[in-house]
Motif scaffolding. Structure first.
Motif, mmCIF file in Angstrom:
data_model
loop_
_atom_site.group_PDB
_atom_site.id
_atom_site.type_symbol
_atom_site.label_atom_id
_atom_site.label_comp_id
_atom_site.label_asym_id
_atom_site.label_seq_id
_atom_site.Cartn_x
_atom_site.Cartn_y
_atom_site.Cartn_z
ATOM 1 N N VAL B 124 0.985 -1.233 0.055
ATOM 2 C CA VAL B 124 0.162 -0.059 -0.049
ATOM 3 C C VAL B 124 0.909 1.313 0.186
ATOM 4 O O VAL B 124 0.545 2.371 -0.768
ATOM 5 C CB VAL B 124 -0.969 -0.153 1.165
ATOM 6 C CG1 VAL B 124 -1.812 1.318 1.301
ATOM 7 C CG2 VAL B 124 -1.958 -1.174 1.246
ATOM 8 N N VAL B 125 1.961 1.179 0.865
ATOM 9 C CA VAL B 125 2.886 2.247 1.006
ATOM 10 C C VAL B 125 3.598 2.615 -0.376
ATOM 11 O O VAL B 125 3.484 3.775 -1.026
ATOM 12 C CB VAL B 125 4.049 2.341 1.940
ATOM 13 C CG1 VAL B 125 5.041 3.056 1.824
ATOM 14 C CG2 VAL B 125 3.473 2.265 3.340
ATOM 15 N N MET B 128 0.774 3.988 -2.906
ATOM 16 C CA MET B 128 0.308 5.490 -2.449
ATOM 17 C C MET B 128 1.476 6.412 -2.808
ATOM 18 O O MET B 128 1.353 7.596 -3.072
ATOM 19 C CB MET B 128 -0.185 5.389 -0.981
ATOM 20 C CG MET B 128 -1.393 4.502 -1.015
ATOM 21 S SD MET B 128 -2.875 4.984 -2.157
ATOM 22 C CE MET B 128 -3.083 6.817 -1.685
ATOM 23 N N ILE B 133 -2.366 12.677 -4.131
ATOM 24 C CA ILE B 133 -3.505 12.449 -3.379
ATOM 25 C C ILE B 133 -4.432 12.705 -4.324
ATOM 26 O O ILE B 133 -5.876 11.861 -4.775
ATOM 27 C CB ILE B 133 -3.489 13.186 -2.262
ATOM 28 C CG1 ILE B 133 -2.777 12.585 -1.179
ATOM 29 C CG2 ILE B 133 -5.170 13.139 -1.623
ATOM 30 C CD1 ILE B 133 -2.596 13.489 0.037
ATOM 31 N N PHE B 136 -5.211 9.853 -6.677
ATOM 32 C CA PHE B 136 -5.771 8.923 -5.995
ATOM 33 C C PHE B 136 -7.255 9.002 -5.956
ATOM 34 O O PHE B 136 -7.893 8.058 -6.404
ATOM 35 C CB PHE B 136 -5.331 8.808 -4.631
ATOM 36 C CG PHE B 136 -5.996 7.671 -3.886
ATOM 37 C CD1 PHE B 136 -5.988 6.231 -4.003
ATOM 38 C CD2 PHE B 136 -6.590 8.112 -2.495
ATOM 39 C CE1 PHE B 136 -6.565 5.364 -3.412
ATOM 40 C CE2 PHE B 136 -7.517 7.028 -1.901
ATOM 41 C CZ PHE B 136 -7.322 5.796 -2.023
ATOM 42 N N PRO B 146 -18.787 5.478 -5.175
ATOM 43 C CA PRO B 146 -19.911 6.239 -4.902
ATOM 44 C C PRO B 146 -19.619 7.765 -4.451
ATOM 45 O O PRO B 146 -18.641 7.896 -3.979
ATOM 46 C CB PRO B 146 -20.761 5.656 -3.530
ATOM 47 C CG PRO B 146 -20.628 4.004 -3.720
ATOM 48 C CD PRO B 146 -18.995 4.133 -4.118
ATOM 49 N N ILE B 148 -20.717 10.046 -2.965
ATOM 50 C CA ILE B 148 -20.558 10.394 -1.742
ATOM 51 C C ILE B 148 -19.452 10.101 -0.968
ATOM 52 O O ILE B 148 -19.031 11.208 -0.289
ATOM 53 C CB ILE B 148 -21.958 10.167 -0.763
ATOM 54 C CG1 ILE B 148 -22.021 10.649 0.491
ATOM 55 C CG2 ILE B 148 -21.662 8.558 -0.449
ATOM 56 C CD1 ILE B 148 -23.347 10.655 1.085
ATOM 57 N N PHE B 149 -18.688 9.365 -1.216
ATOM 58 C CA PHE B 149 -17.259 8.923 -0.735
ATOM 59 C C PHE B 149 -16.246 10.086 -1.552
ATOM 60 O O PHE B 149 -15.382 10.271 -0.676
ATOM 61 C CB PHE B 149 -17.140 7.490 -0.854
ATOM 62 C CG PHE B 149 -17.666 6.594 0.078
ATOM 63 C CD1 PHE B 149 -17.235 6.698 1.376
ATOM 64 C CD2 PHE B 149 -18.766 5.812 -0.099
ATOM 65 C CE1 PHE B 149 -18.018 5.903 2.218
ATOM 66 C CE2 PHE B 149 -19.108 4.800 0.551
ATOM 67 C CZ PHE B 149 -18.957 4.974 2.008
ATOM 68 N N MET B 151 -16.852 12.774 -2.388
ATOM 69 C CA MET B 151 -17.015 14.176 -2.194
ATOM 70 C C MET B 151 -16.357 14.178 -0.540
ATOM 71 O O MET B 151 -15.660 15.163 -0.092
ATOM 72 C CB MET B 151 -18.433 14.465 -1.876
ATOM 73 C CG MET B 151 -18.658 15.810 -0.994
ATOM 74 S SD MET B 151 -20.450 15.927 -0.820
ATOM 75 C CE MET B 151 -20.866 17.022 -2.222
ATOM 76 N N LEU B 152 -16.577 12.781 0.134
ATOM 77 C CA LEU B 152 -15.992 12.915 1.646
ATOM 78 C C LEU B 152 -14.509 13.177 1.354
ATOM 79 O O LEU B 152 -13.874 13.600 2.390
ATOM 80 C CB LEU B 152 -16.626 11.977 2.271
ATOM 81 C CG LEU B 152 -18.136 11.779 2.763
ATOM 82 C CD1 LEU B 152 -18.349 10.429 3.281
ATOM 83 C CD2 LEU B 152 -18.479 12.883 3.917
ATOM 84 N N PHE B 153 -14.027 12.158 0.624
ATOM 85 C CA PHE B 153 -12.471 12.222 0.562
ATOM 86 C C PHE B 153 -11.902 13.420 0.096
ATOM 87 O O PHE B 153 -10.862 13.850 0.756
ATOM 88 C CB PHE B 153 -11.900 11.019 -0.798
ATOM 89 C CG PHE B 153 -12.486 9.851 -0.424
ATOM 90 C CD1 PHE B 153 -12.354 9.233 1.158
ATOM 91 C CD2 PHE B 153 -12.611 8.856 -1.311
ATOM 92 C CE1 PHE B 153 -12.650 7.847 1.415
ATOM 93 C CE2 PHE B 153 -12.886 7.532 -1.001
ATOM 94 C CZ PHE B 153 -12.842 7.054 0.085
ATOM 95 N N PHE B 155 -13.347 16.367 0.488
ATOM 96 C CA PHE B 155 -13.494 17.266 1.742
ATOM 97 C C PHE B 155 -12.420 16.978 2.842
ATOM 98 O O PHE B 155 -11.709 17.742 3.502
ATOM 99 C CB PHE B 155 -14.677 17.078 2.111
ATOM 100 C CG PHE B 155 -15.692 18.368 1.457
ATOM 101 C CD1 PHE B 155 -16.114 19.720 2.190
ATOM 102 C CD2 PHE B 155 -16.170 17.935 0.309
ATOM 103 C CE1 PHE B 155 -16.842 20.613 1.527
ATOM 104 C CE2 PHE B 155 -16.986 18.958 -0.424
ATOM 105 C CZ PHE B 155 -17.486 19.964 0.081
ATOM 106 N N LEU B 156 -12.154 15.809 3.046
ATOM 107 C CA LEU B 156 -11.254 15.289 4.056
ATOM 108 C C LEU B 156 -9.944 15.764 3.903
ATOM 109 O O LEU B 156 -9.114 16.358 4.547
ATOM 110 C CB LEU B 156 -11.142 13.854 4.293
ATOM 111 C CG LEU B 156 -12.354 13.394 5.079
ATOM 112 C CD1 LEU B 156 -12.296 11.763 4.765
ATOM 113 C CD2 LEU B 156 -12.421 13.627 6.482
#
Lengths: 256, 238
Positions: B124-125, B128, B133, B136, B146, B148-149, B151-153, B155-156
Motif C-alpha cells: 500500500v505504501v 500510494m 492524493i 488517487f 460512490p 458521496i465517498f 465528496m467525503l475524500f 473534503f477530508l
C-alpha cells in the motif's frame, strides 16, 4: 484498534467485508433519501473535523497514549446511518493514506468503528436521555455513549482476532477491553463536554441535526440484528477451525 | 509527491486504476496465503523473495525503498504485540507445558502475521507513494466509487489540514496560558475546544455550501480531467 492486514483469517475477512459492504450500501441509500445536498456538504466538513480531532492524543498509561475516535460523536450529531458513511470514509483514508488499518481488513474495521461504534453510541445516548432528559443527563449520556462506542468496537475487534485463530480469547479480550475501557473514559469525557458546550452555545445543532428519528430507531434495531447475523456467520466459518468455536464448544462447554 | 522520481520510473505510465487493482489482488493473495504451516526454511525463502520483489517494485515505481520500509514499519508495534502471543490461541490449557508446546508447534504463526502485515502495508505504501492524493481521488472516481465517498475524500483532503491547524493554534494558545494543563483539565479543554470547532465547522460548512451553489454546484464535484478512457488503454495512459 485499527486491524492491519494479515491479522484476520480469510473467512473472517470475507464475511466482515460482505456484511460491511451491505450495511454501507444501505447507509448510502438512506442518506440519499433523507439528506439533502446541504446536509451532505455539512457531513463532509464535519468528517474533516473528526479526522482532525483524531490527532488529539492523551496519555492512558506508561508509554501508551490513545486518541479521540469520534464514532459516538458522529452517531449523535448526524445520526447512525450518515455516521456510518462518514466513519467509513475516514477509515478508508486512514488505510490508504496513513496505512493505519489494512485494506483486506477494511471490512472488519468498518464493522467495528464505522458501524458498531456510531450505532452503539447513538443507542446509548438515546436510551439514557429517554430515562430523563436534562442538561445533567446529556453529560451522562454523552459520557456513556463515548465510553461504550470505544469499548464495544474494541471487543468486536478482539472477537474477530480470536475467531481468526490469531489470539487467545481470554488474553485478547482482557487486553483490548482493559485499555479501551481506560481510553473510553477520555473519549466519554470529551464527548460529554463537547455536547455540554453545544447545549450552552447552539442547542439547536443537537436536536435539529437528526432527521427521521423514529425511523432511525427502528433501523438501529434492524442493523444490530444484521450485525448479530454477521457475527453468527463468522462463528459458522470459525467453527471449522480447531482453535475457534469448536474448541470452546467441545473443551470449555463440554459438548461434542 | 516527495523527492522520489515517480514521474520517470519505468511503471510511471501505468494507469493508476491498474496500480490500485493489482495492489488489491496482491494484498488479497498475500493475506490469504497459508504461511502458518511452512517450515523455517520455507518461511526464510518467502521473506527473502518478498524483500527482493518489494525492492524491484520500489525501483520500478520510482519510490524510495528505505522510506517505504520505514513507513511500513509503523504497523509493527501493534502487530508484534499480537503476533508474539498468537501461538497461545492454540492453547489447550493454562500450564507451562501447554504454553511451551503451543510455541513449539505454532511458532510459524508469529512469522505468518508479521510477513503478511508488513508485506501488505509495504504494498500500500509503494502504490500510494507512486501517485499524488489528487490522482488517487480521481482514480477512485474512475473506478465508480460512490459519489458521496468521493465528496467525503475530497473534503477530508481539503479541510483536515485547516482544522488541524486550528486545533494546533488553540492548543498552543491554551499551553501559553496554562502550560501545565493535564489530566482532567486537559480532557475538559479538549471537550470544549471540540464543541467550539464543531460550531466553526458547521458554520463553515454552510458557507462552503452557499459558495458551491453560487458556482453552479449540482451535486457532483468538478474534476480536472473528465475524459474517459477506453478499456484498451487501461494499462497505459500514453
Amino acid at each position: 484498534m485499527h486491524i492491519p492486514d494479515g491479522m484476520l483469517s480469510p473467512a473472517v475477512s470475507i464475511v466482515t467485508n460482505i456484511g460491511s459492504f451491505a450495511i454501507v450500501a444501505y447507509a448510502i441509500s438512506w442518506v440519499k433519501r433523507f439528506f439533502d445536498q446541504r446536509h451532505v456538504v455539512l457531513m463532509a466538513v464535519l468528517g474533516a473535523l473528526i479526522f482532525a480531532f483524531q490527532m488529539l492524543n492523551f496519555p492512558v498509561g506508561p508509554g501508551t497514549s490513545g486518541h479521540f475516535m469520534g464514532s459516538a460523536l458522529a452517531g449523535i450529531m448526524l445520526g447512525p446511518w450518515p455516521a456510518t458513511i462518514l466513519m467509513t470514509a475516514v477509515l478508508a483514508i486512514q488505510a490508504f493514506m496513513l496505512h493505519d488499518g489494512g485494506i483486506v481488513a477494511l471490512g472488519a474495521n468498518v464493522l467495528n468503528i464505522a458501524i458498531i461504534g456510531p450505532f452503539v453510541g447513538y443507542a446509548v445516548y438515546r436510551a439514557v436521555l429517554r430515562v430523563r432528559s436534562s442538561r445533567t443527563m446529556t453529560y451522562v449520556a454523552g459520557f456513556l455513549a463515548g465510553w461504550a462506542a470505544t469499548v464495544m468496537p474494541a471487543i468486536a475487534a478482539a472477537l474477530e482476532l480470536w475467531l481468526s485463530g490469531r489470539a487467545n480469547l481470554t488474553l485478547v479480550i482482557s487486553a483490548m477491553g482493559f485499555w479501551h475501557a481506560v481510553i473510553g473514559i477520555a473519549e466519554g469525557v470529551i464527548t460529554a463536554l463537547f455536547l455540554g458546550y453545544l447545549l450552552a452555545v447552539r442547542p439547536d445543532l443537537i436536536d435539529g441535526s437528526q432527521p427521521a428519528q423514529e425511523k432511525t430507531m427502528r433501523t438501529v434495531l434492524l442493523t444490530l440484528g444484521v450485525i448479530a447475523l454477521i457475527i453468527a456467520g463468522l462463528s459458522f466459518f470459525a467453527s471449522v477451525r480447531p482453535d475457534g468455536l469448536e474448541f470452546v464448544w467441545e473443551t470449555v462447554l463440554g459438548y461434542e | 509527491m516527495t523527492s522520489e522520481q515517480t514521474s520517470i520510473a519505468p511503471l510511471s505510465s501505468v494507469d493508476p486504476r491498474a496500480k490500485l487493482l493489482v495492489t488489491l489482488v496482491a494484498i488479497i493473495a498475500l493475506t490469504f496465503a497459508d504461511l502458518a504451516h511452512l517450515g523455517a526454511t520455507a518461511l526464510l525463502v518467502v521473506a527473502l523473495a518478498g524483500t527482493l520483489i518489494g525492492l524491484v517494485l520500489a525501483h520500478l515505481l520510482g519510490v524510495s525503498a528505505p522510506k517505504a520500509v520505514l513507513q511500513s514499519a509503523l504497523v509493527l508495534p501493534f502487530v508484534i504485540g499480537i503476533a508474539v502471543f498468537a501461538p497461545l490461541a492454540q492453547l489447550s490449557s493454562w500450564s507451562l507445558d501447554a504454553i511451551g508446546e503451543a510455541y513449539a508447534l505454532h511458532w510459524p504463526l508469529i512469522f505468518d502475521i508479521l510477513i503478511k502485515s508488513f508485506g501488505a502495508t509495504f504494498l500500500v505504501v509503494l502504490v500510494m507513494r507512486s501517485m499524488s492524493i489528487e490522482t488517487f481521488i480521481h482514480t477512485l472516481t474512475r473506478l465508480k466509487v460512490p459519489a458521496i465517498f468521493i465528496m467525503l475524500f475530497t473534503f477530508l483532503y481539503r479541510f483536515t489540514d485547516l482544522f488541524r491547524e486550528q486545533i494546533r493554534i488553540m492548543r498552543d494558545a491554551a499551553r501559553s496560558r496554562a502550560p501545565y494543563l493535564h489530566g482532567w483539565r486537559l480532557l475538559a479543554f479538549y471537550g470544549r475546544m471540540s464543541g467550539n470547532l464543531f460550531i466553526r465547522a458547521y458554520e463553515r460548512g454552510e458557507q462552503i455550501h452557499d459558495a458551491m451553489l453560487s458556482r453552479g454546484y449540482d451535486g457532483t464535484l468538478p474534476q480536472a480531467d473528465k475524459g474517459g478512457q477506453e478499456g484498451r488503454t487501461l494499462l497505459s495512459r500514453k
